[in-house]
Design a protein around this motif. Structure first.
Motif, mmCIF file in Angstrom:
data_model
loop_
_atom_site.group_PDB
_atom_site.id
_atom_site.type_symbol
_atom_site.label_atom_id
_atom_site.label_comp_id
_atom_site.label_asym_id
_atom_site.label_seq_id
_atom_site.Cartn_x
_atom_site.Cartn_y
_atom_site.Cartn_z
ATOM 1 N N UNK A 125 41.203 53.587 -45.078
ATOM 2 C CA UNK A 125 41.983 52.376 -45.284
ATOM 3 C C UNK A 125 42.429 51.737 -43.979
ATOM 4 N N UNK A 126 41.598 51.822 -42.951
ATOM 5 C CA UNK A 126 41.974 51.367 -41.609
ATOM 6 C C UNK A 126 41.129 50.162 -41.203
ATOM 7 N N UNK A 127 41.760 48.992 -41.170
ATOM 8 C CA UNK A 127 41.063 47.807 -40.681
ATOM 9 C C UNK A 127 40.790 47.864 -39.179
ATOM 10 N N UNK A 128 41.728 48.366 -38.345
ATOM 11 C CA UNK A 128 41.409 48.496 -36.909
ATOM 12 C C UNK A 128 40.182 49.375 -36.650
ATOM 13 N N UNK A 129 39.990 50.445 -37.431
ATOM 14 C CA UNK A 129 38.817 51.287 -37.277
ATOM 15 C C UNK A 129 37.550 50.507 -37.607
ATOM 16 N N UNK A 130 37.642 49.644 -38.616
ATOM 17 C CA UNK A 130 36.504 48.826 -39.009
ATOM 18 C C UNK A 130 36.129 47.841 -37.901
ATOM 19 N N UNK A 131 37.133 47.172 -37.330
ATOM 20 C CA UNK A 131 36.875 46.238 -36.230
ATOM 21 C C UNK A 131 36.338 46.961 -35.002
ATOM 22 N N UNK A 132 36.863 48.152 -34.719
ATOM 23 C CA UNK A 132 36.362 48.929 -33.583
ATOM 24 C C UNK A 132 34.902 49.318 -33.795
ATOM 25 N N UNK A 133 34.556 49.670 -35.025
ATOM 26 C CA UNK A 133 33.160 49.991 -35.321
ATOM 27 C C UNK A 133 32.243 48.804 -35.085
ATOM 28 N N UNK A 134 32.681 47.595 -35.504
ATOM 29 C CA UNK A 134 31.874 46.397 -35.270
ATOM 30 C C UNK A 134 31.694 46.141 -33.773
ATOM 31 N N UNK A 135 32.756 46.351 -32.999
ATOM 32 C CA UNK A 135 32.674 46.161 -31.546
ATOM 33 C C UNK A 135 31.693 47.160 -30.928
ATOM 34 N N UNK A 136 31.738 48.408 -31.372
ATOM 35 C CA UNK A 136 30.850 49.436 -30.812
ATOM 36 C C UNK A 136 29.398 49.212 -31.225
ATOM 37 N N UNK A 137 29.175 48.618 -32.412
ATOM 38 C CA UNK A 137 27.802 48.273 -32.795
ATOM 39 C C UNK A 137 27.237 47.262 -31.811
ATOM 40 N N UNK A 138 28.036 46.259 -31.443
ATOM 41 C CA UNK A 138 27.585 45.295 -30.445
ATOM 42 C C UNK A 138 27.338 45.931 -29.094
#
Length: 479
Positions: free
Chosen positions: A347-360
């Motif tokens: 349930x962590x939105x910051x973790x989701x955004x961090x994952x998107x950043x690391x994919x890039x």
């Protein structure tokens, strides 16, 4: 000692980022103006791969398989970039123009696709009164093809024009500036488009997408204005035969490692790009984010790509083998998809955004590393760097298009089976279709590492210095 106005101006110009990319033949002002075409391509990329796929899936309730097919159409046309670049190299014009006609017509195709796109999407979403039922699919496919062809034509001719005007010394920094401008265009456009679509409606969608089409034409006209030096061609010059690709391609494949490197590029791009059509819908449907919040994912991806670009420059300057750097990008990608998977149960939105950043970041490292390896790829006498980069771009673009379609199809198929209870009650969750694709991408990244291994051993046994010493050397980066 008080500095005069001219000294202050010179000091200010030298302190600007990428000021050392300017040269006598391409002053900084003209270079920055030419780079505007990258802003328009970045804006169109955000619309095609980011905002519009979420709008079609969530707001317009279009099946993800259809959305993935539409988005894959312009990506699959990218292998023709090598042909477009070759045609602009050998274009015969009495006025002497080579690049400007391709920039102009590419701008028209891109604007035309964006102009008809919102109406096609509204019909595709079911708001249709007259005409056959397949009209929405046909119009949407036509709009995506037009916009995609225009993007590839504009970007190919623009990069070629920048390379023509730059010197051998400044060309790597010029193309690096153009790549950064592409990412900046993606980041700014994602924020602006997300803000404009915060209160979604059909009329607002039409205004925003058509406004982007108009901005495309304005930016590209400013970019190409008086950029190409004209030298009239004689009738004899226009009648000269064009060179062919067949023999040069045979020489390229005879280099030894070319086939395996292209396999690495194909597999790695397939692994990194399956999420392109799913990440924003996943944020909206599973994570409960708004349209504007999910559009920020593209900005986070762009930020990660910029960080990956900086790391690549630093590591290559220290003499790191590009194949090993590609391995680091793959490992970062594995960690990134793990963050995206665990963001939902946590349930962590910051973790989701961090994952998107690391994919890039991981995808950026992988792309720069494999491109650098392609530039130093051993080839025969008739296979130059342009052909090697064209093969790299063809492998990457084909894999990206297939990845987008496969990702959407698997999400629909596996998700439908799971929700129907065919896979057991424990997996009867709307997030399972997305999660299956993310797990598959992790598996493909491990497979890419396996294919990459022999290239690392080959580099250890037969070390080869990249052209240009320890500098990054990413001239002609095909973004």
């Amino acid at each position: 000692m008080i500095l005069g106005r001219k000294q202050i101006k010179k000091l200010t110009m030298r302190s600007l980022p990428f000021a050392d990319a300017a040269s006598e033949g391409l002053p900084l002002g003209q270079l920055l103006r030419l780079s505007l075409f990258q802003l328009s391509v970045g804006m169109a990329t955000v619309l095609l791969l980011g905002t519009l796929n979420r709008v079609m899936i969530v707001e317009l309730s279009v099946p993800a398989t259809v959305v993935a097919l539409m988005i894959a159409l312009p990506v699959l046309s990218a292998p023709f970039r090598a042909l477009l670049g070759h045609r602009s190299d050998t274009y015969r014009s009495a006025l002497g123009w080579k690049r400007v006609p391709y920039l102009w017509f590419g701008s028209l195709w891109q604007m035309g696709g964006l102009a008809i796109m919102p109406f096609a999407l509204i019909v595709l979403g079911g708001d249709q009164t007259f005409g056959p039922t397949w009209a929405g699919e046909l119009l949407a496919a036509l709009a995506f093809l037009m916009a995609g062809l225009g993007m590839h034509m504009t970007q190919t001719a623009g990069l070629a024009l920048a390379s023509d005007r730059a010197t051998d010394e400044t060309r790597p920094r010029v193309v690096a500036l153009l790549y950064v401008m592409f990412l900046v265009g993606m980041g700014i456009s994602s924020l602006v488009v997300g803000w404009l679509l915060r209160d979604f409606s059909d009329i607002r969608l039409i205004r925003v997408v058509q406004g982007c089409g108009f901005a495309t034409l304005v930016l590209n006209i400013i970019a190409l204005w008086k950029q190409e030096k004209v030298r009239p061609m004689s009738a004899a010059e226009r009648a000269e035969p064009r060179p062919r690709f067949r023999d040069a391609w045979r020489d390229l494949l005879s280099g030894g490692t070319a086939g395996r490197l292209l396999a690495v590029v194909f597999a790695g791009t397939l692994a990194f790009n399956m999420q392109d059509v799913l990440l924003e819908p996943y944020g909206g449907e599973i994570m409960g984010l708004s349209v504007s919040a999910t559009t920020l994912l593209t900005a986070m991806w762009s930020l990660g790509a910029l960080l990956g670009f900086g790391l690549a420059a630093r590591w290559l300057a220290r003499g790191l083998d590009p194949i090993r750097m590609a391995g680091r990008g793959i490992l970062i990608g594995i960690a990134a998809f793990a963050l995206v998977i665990f963001a939902y149960p946590a349930g962590s939105q910051p973790m989701f955004y961090l994952g998107a950043c690391c994919i890039g970041m991981g995808g950026g490292l992988f792309s720069v590393a494999t491109l650098t390896a392609a530039m130093s790829m051993p080839a025969g006498g008739r296979a130059g760097r342009g052909l090697a980069l064209g093969a790299w771009g063809a492998a990457q673009a084909t894999a990206a298009g297939l990845a987008i379609f496969i990702g959407g199809a698997l999400r629909d198929g596996i998700g439908h089976w799971a929700m129907a209870g065919h896979l057991g009650s424990a997996l009867q969750d709307p997030a399972f279709g997305y999660s299956f694709v993310y797990h598959l991408e992790i598996g493909l990244l491990f497979a890419t590492l396996i294919v990459l291994g022999p290239l690392v051993r080959t580099t250890i046994l037969h070390p080869e210095r990249l052209a240009g010493g320890s500098k990054m050397g990413i001239a002609d980066f095909p973004t």
